[in-house]
Design a protein around this motif. Structure first.
Motif, PDB file in Angstrom:
ATOM      1  N   GLN A 213       2.370   4.758   0.788  1.00  0.00           N
ATOM      2  CA  GLN A 213       2.560   5.567   1.983  1.00  0.00           C
ATOM      3  C   GLN A 213       2.637   7.039   1.571  1.00  0.00           C
ATOM      4  OE1 GLN A 213       4.969   4.674   5.727  1.00  0.00           O
ATOM      5  NE2 GLN A 213       6.494   5.733   4.497  1.00  0.00           N
TER       6      GLN A 213
ATOM      7  N   ARG B 231      -0.922   3.087  13.736  1.00  0.00           N
ATOM      8  CA  ARG B 231      -0.618   3.159  12.304  1.00  0.00           C
ATOM      9  C   ARG B 231      -0.331   1.774  11.730  1.00  0.00           C
ATOM     10  NH1 ARG B 231       5.043   2.568  10.079  1.00  0.00           N
ATOM     11  NH2 ARG B 231       4.987   3.525   8.008  1.00  0.00           N
TER      12      ARG B 231
ATOM     13  N   LEU C 162      -3.496  -0.556  11.772  1.00  0.00           N
ATOM     14  CA  LEU C 162      -4.425  -0.217  10.692  1.00  0.00           C
ATOM     15  C   LEU C 162      -3.905  -0.702   9.342  1.00  0.00           C
ATOM     16  CD1 LEU C 162      -5.297   3.376  11.916  1.00  0.00           C
ATOM     17  CD2 LEU C 162      -6.922   1.475  11.756  1.00  0.00           C
ATOM     18  N   ALA C 163      -2.601  -0.605   9.141  1.00  0.00           N
ATOM     19  CA  ALA C 163      -2.011  -1.086   7.892  1.00  0.00           C
ATOM     20  C   ALA C 163      -2.167  -2.598   7.744  1.00  0.00           C
ATOM     21  CB  ALA C 163      -0.535  -0.703   7.837  1.00  0.00           C
TER      22      ALA C 163
ATOM     23  N   TYR D 103       0.831  -1.201   0.000  1.00  0.00           N
ATOM     24  CA  TYR D 103       0.000   0.000   0.000  1.00  0.00           C
ATOM     25  C   TYR D 103       0.871   1.258   0.000  1.00  0.00           C
ATOM     26  CZ  TYR D 103      -4.465  -2.378   0.661  1.00  0.00           C
ATOM     27  OH  TYR D 103      -5.588  -3.147   0.479  1.00  0.00           O
TER      28      TYR D 103
ATOM     29  N   ALA E  86      -5.755  -3.392   6.809  1.00  0.00           N
ATOM     30  CA  ALA E  86      -6.028  -3.026   5.422  1.00  0.00           C
ATOM     31  C   ALA E  86      -5.498  -4.052   4.432  1.00  0.00           C
ATOM     32  CB  ALA E  86      -5.420  -1.660   5.122  1.00  0.00           C
ATOM     33  N   GLN E  87      -4.381  -4.703   4.759  1.00  0.00           N
ATOM     34  CA  GLN E  87      -3.674  -5.501   3.764  1.00  0.00           C
ATOM     35  C   GLN E  87      -3.948  -6.989   3.807  1.00  0.00           C
ATOM     36  OE1 GLN E  87       0.383  -4.293   2.718  1.00  0.00           O
ATOM     37  NE2 GLN E  87       0.287  -2.766   4.354  1.00  0.00           N
TER      38      GLN E  87
ATOM     39  N   VAL F  19     -10.517  -2.089   6.455  1.00  0.00           N
ATOM     40  CA  VAL F  19     -10.611  -1.263   7.657  1.00  0.00           C
ATOM     41  C   VAL F  19     -12.056  -0.838   7.881  1.00  0.00           C
ATOM     42  CG1 VAL F  19      -9.857   0.885   8.757  1.00  0.00           C
ATOM     43  CG2 VAL F  19      -8.232  -0.491   7.447  1.00  0.00           C
TER      44      VAL F  19
ATOM     45  N   GLU G 184      -9.968   2.387   3.469  1.00  0.00           N
ATOM     46  CA  GLU G 184      -9.628   1.068   2.928  1.00  0.00           C
ATOM     47  C   GLU G 184     -10.723   0.048   3.251  1.00  0.00           C
ATOM     48  OE1 GLU G 184      -7.323   0.704   0.875  1.00  0.00           O
ATOM     49  OE2 GLU G 184      -6.142   2.531   1.213  1.00  0.00           O
TER      50      GLU G 184
ATOM     51  N   ARG H 140      -5.565   8.061   6.967  1.00  0.00           N
ATOM     52  CA  ARG H 140      -5.492   7.595   5.581  1.00  0.00           C
ATOM     53  C   ARG H 140      -5.967   6.158   5.419  1.00  0.00           C
ATOM     54  NH1 ARG H 140      -4.213   3.817   3.322  1.00  0.00           N
ATOM     55  NH2 ARG H 140      -2.728   4.297   1.683  1.00  0.00           N
ATOM     56  N   TRP H 141      -5.997   5.377   6.516  1.00  0.00           N
ATOM     57  CA  TRP H 141      -6.415   3.990   6.420  1.00  0.00           C
ATOM     58  C   TRP H 141      -7.933   3.805   6.498  1.00  0.00           C
ATOM     59  CZ3 TRP H 141      -2.895   0.961   4.524  1.00  0.00           C
ATOM     60  CH2 TRP H 141      -1.539   1.232   4.766  1.00  0.00           C
TER      61      TRP H 141
END
Length: 291
Positions: free
Chosen positions: A134, A263, A266-267, A132, A270-271, A160, A157, A153-154
Motif C-alpha cells: 500500500q 479501491r 480493485l484490490a 500487496y 488484483a489479489q 486488473v 496489476e 495504482r491498481w
C-alpha cells in the motif's frame, strides 16, 4: 504442506519452541492463520503467508495494531511476536450477534476518526493490504492521494489489466479527474484501512476489537465504505445510524460509498483468481464515466 504444518514450522523458526499443535482458523483471504496451543502460557493466534510478500509486512501490521490502540483508542490484540514470516497475537473471541455490540463499535470508530485528524494524507511508511504493498506517500491533497495511491495504482496489476478493458481503465481515469466534484473535501484521520466484518472480533468481555489493519491517514469514509459495501449482518444497521449521530455525518454519505469502495474492489481483483463480483461492481460504478 498443510496449514497446521506451515504455521507450526514458522513458529518454531521464530523461536516459539513450546507450541504443541496448531488448529487452522477460518476467515482470512490472503494469509493463513490458526490457534497455537503451547505447553506453557495461553494459546496464541498465529498468521503467516505461504510466501511472505516482504520482510517488513508483519512489522508494519504490528505497528498498525499499536497505533490504532495508542492513537485512536481502539482495542486490538496484544502483539506477542512480529517476525519476518509470522505474526503472533493474543487470542480474541468471535463477534457477538447483538445490536449493542455494533453500537459499541460505532463509538470506537467515531472516537478513532474524530480524535486523530491530521494535516496530510498517507503514512510514515508503506504497509500492506493483503499481500500487496500500500503506497502511503504523503500528500496534502486528499483527492490526489486517493486517485494516485488508492485507485490508479491498481491498473498495472496483471489481474486488473485482464479484468478491465481500455474503456474501463479510461473511465477510472476520468472518475479520478473529477473526484473533487464527486467527493467532498474532508480532513485526513487515522483509518483502519481494511475494515470488513471479518476484521472485527471481540474481547473476552464482548467489547469490539480490530485486527488486520492497513492503516493510513485518509478520509474516514474509507472505513465506512468497506463495512457498508462488504457483507455484514443485519444487526450492523445500528452501527451506521449511531456512527452518523456521533460524527455529524451528512445524509448523502451512502451515495459516496460505491466510489470510495472502488479501491477495495480493485484490490480484490488484483489479489485473487475469484473476485466475488468485484469486477462487475467496478464496471457498474464506472459506467457513467465511459465516453
Amino acid at each position: 504442506m498443510s496449514i497446521s504444518s506451515l504455521l507450526l514450522d514458522q513458529l518454531r523458526r521464530a523461536g516459539l519452541g513450546d507450541v504443541v499443535s496448531v488448529t487452522p482458523a477460518e476467515g482470512g483471504m490472503a494469509a493463513v492463520a490458526g490457534i497455537a496451543t503451547r505447553r506453557q502460557g495461553p494459546s496464541v493466534f498465529v498468521k503467516a503467508f505461504r510466501e511472505t510478500p516482504s520482510d517488513g509486512l508483519f512489522a508494519a501490521e504490528a505497528e498498525g495494531l499499536r497505533v490504532l490502540s495508542e492513537l485512536g483508542g481502539a482495542t486490538t490484540p496484544e502483539v506477542v511476536l512480529a517476525g519476518r514470516d509470522v505474526l503472533v497475537l493474543s487470542v480474541l473471541q468471535p463477534r457477538p450477534t447483538q445490536e449493542d455490540f455494533w453500537e459499541q463499535l460505532a463509538h470506537t470508530l467515531a472516537r478513532l476518526h474524530t480524535t486523530t485528524v491530521h494535516d496530510r494524507f498517507g503514512w510514515s511508511r508503506d504497509n500492506w493490504l493483503g499481500s500487496y504493498r500500500q503506497d502511503n506517500t504523503w500528500d496534502t491533497d486528499g483527492h490526489a492521494f486517493f486517485a494516485r495511491s488508492r485507485l490508479l495504482r491498481w491498473l498495472p496489476e496483471p489481474r486488473v489489466r485482464a479484468a478491465l478493458d481500455e474503456r474501463d481503465r479510461r473511465a477510472l481515469e476520468r472518475l479520478c479527474e473529477r473526484l473533487p466534484e464527486l467527493l467532498p473535501s474532508r480532513p485526513a484521520c487515522l483509518t483502519h484501512g481494511d475494515l470488513w466484518a471479518h476484521n472485527i472480533l471481540a474481547t473476552r468481555d464482548g467489547q469490539p476489537a480490530l485486527i488486520d489493519p492497513a492503516v493510513s491517514y485518509m478520509w474516514a469514509d474509507v472505513d465506512l465504505a468497506h463495512l457498508w459495501s462488504s457483507p455484514h449482518p443485519p444487526e450492523a444497521a445500528r452501527f451506521f445510524a449511531r456512527y452518523a449521530e456521533l460524527t455529524g455525518l451528512d445524509d448523502d454519505w451512502p451515495a459516496r460509498m460505491p466510489i470510495i469502495q472502488l479501491r477495495q474492489h480493485l484490490a480484490v481483483i488484483a489479489q485473487f483468481e475469484h473476485d466475488w463480483g468485484a469486477a462487475d461492481q467496478v464496471r457498474a460504478t464506472l459506467k457513467p464515466f465511459r465516453s
